[in-house]
Design an enzyme around this catalytic site. Structure first.
Site, PDB file in Angstrom:
ATOM      1  N   GLY A 155     -15.568  -5.060 -15.494  1.00  0.00           N
ATOM      2  CA  GLY A 155     -15.542  -5.452 -14.083  1.00  0.00           C
ATOM      3  C   GLY A 155     -16.719  -4.852 -13.330  1.00  0.00           C
TER       4      GLY A 155
ATOM      5  N   ALA B 131     -14.835  -1.813  -6.637  1.00  0.00           N
ATOM      6  CA  ALA B 131     -14.373  -0.542  -7.213  1.00  0.00           C
ATOM      7  C   ALA B 131     -15.444   0.039  -8.139  1.00  0.00           C
ATOM      8  CB  ALA B 131     -13.061  -0.744  -7.955  1.00  0.00           C
TER       9      ALA B 131
ATOM     10  N   LYS C 271     -13.808  -3.508   1.642  1.00  0.00           N
ATOM     11  CA  LYS C 271     -14.656  -2.313   1.471  1.00  0.00           C
ATOM     12  C   LYS C 271     -16.146  -2.616   1.625  1.00  0.00           C
ATOM     13  CE  LYS C 271     -11.438   0.045  -1.589  1.00  0.00           C
ATOM     14  NZ  LYS C 271     -11.191   0.663  -2.882  1.00  0.00           N
TER      15      LYS C 271
ATOM     16  N   ASN D  77     -14.495   3.155   1.999  1.00  0.00           N
ATOM     17  CA  ASN D  77     -13.020   3.118   1.952  1.00  0.00           C
ATOM     18  C   ASN D  77     -12.365   4.094   2.933  1.00  0.00           C
ATOM     19  OD1 ASN D  77     -13.244   5.619   0.711  1.00  0.00           O
ATOM     20  ND2 ASN D  77     -11.661   5.196  -0.800  1.00  0.00           N
TER      21      ASN D  77
ATOM     22  N   ASN E 213     -19.011  -7.706 -17.408  1.00  0.00           N
ATOM     23  CA  ASN E 213     -18.380  -8.509 -16.355  1.00  0.00           C
ATOM     24  C   ASN E 213     -18.381  -9.983 -16.723  1.00  0.00           C
ATOM     25  OD1 ASN E 213     -17.047  -8.456 -13.832  1.00  0.00           O
ATOM     26  ND2 ASN E 213     -18.830  -9.422 -12.885  1.00  0.00           N
ATOM     27  N   ARG E 214     -17.371 -10.696 -16.220  1.00  0.00           N
ATOM     28  CA  ARG E 214     -17.257 -12.142 -16.408  1.00  0.00           C
ATOM     29  C   ARG E 214     -18.502 -12.826 -15.848  1.00  0.00           C
ATOM     30  NH1 ARG E 214     -12.067 -14.457 -13.397  1.00  0.00           N
ATOM     31  NH2 ARG E 214     -13.360 -13.793 -11.661  1.00  0.00           N
ATOM     32  N   THR E 215     -18.945 -12.372 -14.673  1.00  0.00           N
ATOM     33  CA  THR E 215     -20.169 -12.925 -14.070  1.00  0.00           C
ATOM     34  C   THR E 215     -21.285 -11.919 -14.348  1.00  0.00           C
ATOM     35  OG1 THR E 215     -18.742 -13.771 -12.323  1.00  0.00           O
ATOM     36  CG2 THR E 215     -21.114 -13.857 -11.921  1.00  0.00           C
TER      37      THR E 215
ATOM     38  N   THR F  57      -9.118  -1.038   2.435  1.00  0.00           N
ATOM     39  CA  THR F  57      -8.830  -1.455   1.056  1.00  0.00           C
ATOM     40  C   THR F  57      -9.169  -2.928   0.858  1.00  0.00           C
ATOM     41  OG1 THR F  57      -7.194  -1.326  -0.713  1.00  0.00           O
ATOM     42  CG2 THR F  57      -6.332  -1.850   1.466  1.00  0.00           C
TER      43      THR F  57
ATOM     44  N   SER G 239       0.825  -1.218   0.000  1.00  0.00           N
ATOM     45  CA  SER G 239       0.000   0.000   0.000  1.00  0.00           C
ATOM     46  C   SER G 239       0.860   1.270   0.000  1.00  0.00           C
ATOM     47  CB  SER G 239      -0.919   0.023   1.228  1.00  0.00           C
ATOM     48  OG  SER G 239      -1.564   1.273   1.296  1.00  0.00           O
TER      49      SER G 239
HETATM   50  P1  NDP Z   1     -13.141  -6.957  -6.653  1.00  0.00           P
HETATM   51  O1  NDP Z   1     -12.447  -8.182  -6.197  1.00  0.00           O
HETATM   52  O2  NDP Z   1     -14.276  -6.423  -5.835  1.00  0.00           O
HETATM   53  O3  NDP Z   1     -13.733  -7.180  -8.141  1.00  0.00           O
HETATM   54  C1  NDP Z   1     -12.921  -7.749  -9.128  1.00  0.00           C
HETATM   55  C2  NDP Z   1     -13.597  -7.667 -10.492  1.00  0.00           C
HETATM   56  O4  NDP Z   1     -12.663  -8.140 -11.467  1.00  0.00           O
HETATM   57  C3  NDP Z   1     -14.844  -8.529 -10.644  1.00  0.00           C
HETATM   58  O5  NDP Z   1     -15.740  -7.873 -11.490  1.00  0.00           O
HETATM   59  C4  NDP Z   1     -14.286  -9.814 -11.289  1.00  0.00           C
HETATM   60  O6  NDP Z   1     -15.237 -10.495 -12.069  1.00  0.00           O
HETATM   61  C5  NDP Z   1     -13.240  -9.238 -12.206  1.00  0.00           C
HETATM   62  N1  NDP Z   1     -12.155 -10.179 -12.512  1.00  0.00           N
HETATM   63  C6  NDP Z   1     -11.247 -10.678 -11.657  1.00  0.00           C
HETATM   64  N2  NDP Z   1     -10.360 -11.466 -12.300  1.00  0.00           N
HETATM   65  C7  NDP Z   1     -10.748 -11.475 -13.617  1.00  0.00           C
HETATM   66  C8  NDP Z   1     -10.247 -12.109 -14.784  1.00  0.00           C
HETATM   67  N3  NDP Z   1      -9.168 -12.901 -14.752  1.00  0.00           N
HETATM   68  N4  NDP Z   1     -10.894 -11.873 -15.951  1.00  0.00           N
HETATM   69  C9  NDP Z   1     -11.956 -11.075 -15.990  1.00  0.00           C
HETATM   70  N5  NDP Z   1     -12.499 -10.452 -14.919  1.00  0.00           N
HETATM   71  C10 NDP Z   1     -11.887 -10.653 -13.736  1.00  0.00           C
HETATM   72  O7  NDP Z   1     -11.991  -5.865  -6.834  1.00  0.00           O
HETATM   73  P2  NDP Z   1     -12.164  -4.273  -6.777  1.00  0.00           P
HETATM   74  O8  NDP Z   1     -13.368  -3.923  -7.578  1.00  0.00           O
HETATM   75  O9  NDP Z   1     -12.087  -3.805  -5.379  1.00  0.00           O
HETATM   76  O10 NDP Z   1     -10.824  -3.750  -7.495  1.00  0.00           O
HETATM   77  C11 NDP Z   1     -10.683  -3.817  -8.898  1.00  0.00           C
HETATM   78  C12 NDP Z   1      -9.386  -3.128  -9.318  1.00  0.00           C
HETATM   79  O11 NDP Z   1      -9.453  -1.740  -9.052  1.00  0.00           O
HETATM   80  C13 NDP Z   1      -8.132  -3.630  -8.623  1.00  0.00           C
HETATM   81  O12 NDP Z   1      -7.107  -3.680  -9.577  1.00  0.00           O
HETATM   82  C14 NDP Z   1      -7.852  -2.554  -7.595  1.00  0.00           C
HETATM   83  O13 NDP Z   1      -6.471  -2.506  -7.263  1.00  0.00           O
HETATM   84  C15 NDP Z   1      -8.258  -1.322  -8.377  1.00  0.00           C
HETATM   85  N6  NDP Z   1      -8.588  -0.154  -7.546  1.00  0.00           N
HETATM   86  C16 NDP Z   1      -7.830   0.981  -7.676  1.00  0.00           C
HETATM   87  C17 NDP Z   1      -8.119   2.112  -6.939  1.00  0.00           C
HETATM   88  C18 NDP Z   1      -7.279   3.335  -7.101  1.00  0.00           C
HETATM   89  O14 NDP Z   1      -7.384   4.242  -6.256  1.00  0.00           O
HETATM   90  N7  NDP Z   1      -6.468   3.449  -8.140  1.00  0.00           N
HETATM   91  C19 NDP Z   1      -9.224   2.135  -5.965  1.00  0.00           C
HETATM   92  C20 NDP Z   1      -9.985   0.908  -5.929  1.00  0.00           C
HETATM   93  C21 NDP Z   1      -9.653  -0.188  -6.688  1.00  0.00           C
HETATM   94  P3  NDP Z   1     -16.241 -11.585 -11.428  1.00  0.00           P
HETATM   95  O15 NDP Z   1     -17.369 -10.794 -10.830  1.00  0.00           O
HETATM   96  O16 NDP Z   1     -16.626 -12.429 -12.563  1.00  0.00           O
HETATM   97  O17 NDP Z   1     -15.445 -12.326 -10.381  1.00  0.00           O
END
Ligand code: NDP
Length: 271
Positions: free
Chosen positions: A127, A131, A66, A87, A151-153, A62, A15
């Site tokens: 996604g 976030a 969240k 957050n 989204n994948r799901t 984080t 972090s």
């Molecule tokens: P979550 O775990 O809540 O959600 C992850 C998402 O990514 C889901 O929609 C999931 O799909 C999808 N996903 C995961 N792996 C894959 C894959 N291999 N292929 C396709 N889809 C995939 O994570 P967050 O939403 O909290 O965070 C998402 C990103 O945002 C991270 O990289 C995080 O670091 C970044 N972030 C950056 C911030 C910043 O200030 N710059 C602030 C907040 C987040 P499914 O639903 O199908 O599982």
């Protein structure tokens, strides 16, 4: 005695929040402690309670806490309530306030740092996790023409559409069935890059778009490479969002708004 703050997550070792908040504090001559706390996956409530009891004045929350933090805090801002995710928490004596600064952080990075006008733009978000929940309200407040959530799901994206359609035009689709139509802005909000996994996407949707990855550093590289190869007009990582959401948290805790550009520059030099 310096005021006490922390970021809670799991993992937490990478972090950048301590460096960001110390850089903000230095702008105002404020002395504070800001630590990283690795929270065991089943102990968020206990760690929060203990930190407050020991005189803590605020925490950032984080990945992956969240959404879990949301029901633990009774008083929440309207934007945190709409997001269903927290957050930032401010502790004031026995009272707590939960907020979500991710949306305003992204919006400021896009519109102020990168000078984008989102009005009438067609936005694609990849996604539908925590976030995406945090950024949708802020993006919709900029009055884009539409937001498509892929989204994948599929059902998770559909649920977000149901929750946010009162604020603007949203639709959902499967990640491998993105409509063959132009998008002005494509935001990668998946965690694929952070986890080192492949984000399988078709080529044509990038052409003439601006691309933005919420992740930064090496985690953003695969998506930014895909954007570059697909003909994106421009592409950015989420370092600016990280600093901007932290600035809003700093304001909540200290009622002072720090300058963000020098801090983004400082962090960029260290990446
Ligand atoms: P979550 O775990 O809540 O959600 C992850 C998402 O990514 C889901 O929609 C999931 O799909 C999808 N996903 C995961 N792996 C894959 C894959 N291999 N292929 C396709 N889809 C995939 O994570 P967050 O939403 O909290 O965070 C998402 C990103 O945002 C991270 O990289 C995080 O670091 C970044 N972030 C950056 C911030 C910043 O200030 N710059 C602030 C907040 C987040 P499914 O639903 O199908 O599982």
């Amino acid at each position: 005695m310096p005021k006490k703050f922390a970021v809670l997550g799991n993992p937490i070792v990478h972090s950048q929040s301590p460096a960001i908040h110390q850089a903000f504090a230095a702008q105002f001559g404020i002395k504070l402690s800001y630590e990283r706390i690795l929270v065991p996956l089943d102990q968020l409530a206990e760690v929060l309670h203990q930190f407050q009891k020991n005189g803590g004045q605020g925490v950032n929350i984080t990945v992956p806490f969240k959404i879990e933090a949301f029901p633990l805090i009774a008083n929440k801002t309207a934007r945190a309530t709409k997001a269903g995710a927290i957050n930032t928490i401010a502790f004031n004596h026995n009272a707590c306030l939960g907020d979500n600064t991710d949306g305003i952080g992204l919006l400021r990075d896009l519109t102020q740092n990168h000078e984008l006008d989102l009005t009438d733009q067609r936005i694609l978000i990849l996604g539908a996790g925590g976030a995406t929940k945090g950024i949708l309200q802020a993006l919709l407040s900029a009055k884009p023409a539409s937001i498509t959530i892929a989204n994948r799901t599929l059902i998770t994206a559909e649920k977000l559409v149901a929750d946010f359609s009162d604020l603007g035009h949203c639709s959902a689709c499967n990640l491998n069935q993105i409509p063959d139509q132009p998008f002005d802005l494509i935001i990668n909000a998946t965690s694929a890059g952070v986890k080192g996994e492949l984000l399988a996407l078709a080529e044509p949707i990038v052409n003439n778009s601006i691309c933005y990855d919420l992740a930064y550093g090496s985690a953003a590289q695969p998506f930014l490479n895909w954007a570059k190869q697909g003909g994106a007009i421009n592409y950015y990582d989420g370092l600016g969002m990280l600093v901007e959401q932290a600035a809003e948290a700093f304001y909540i805790w200290h009622q002072l708004m720090p300058a963000t550009k020098p801090v983004i520059k400082l962090l960029r030099a260290k990446l």
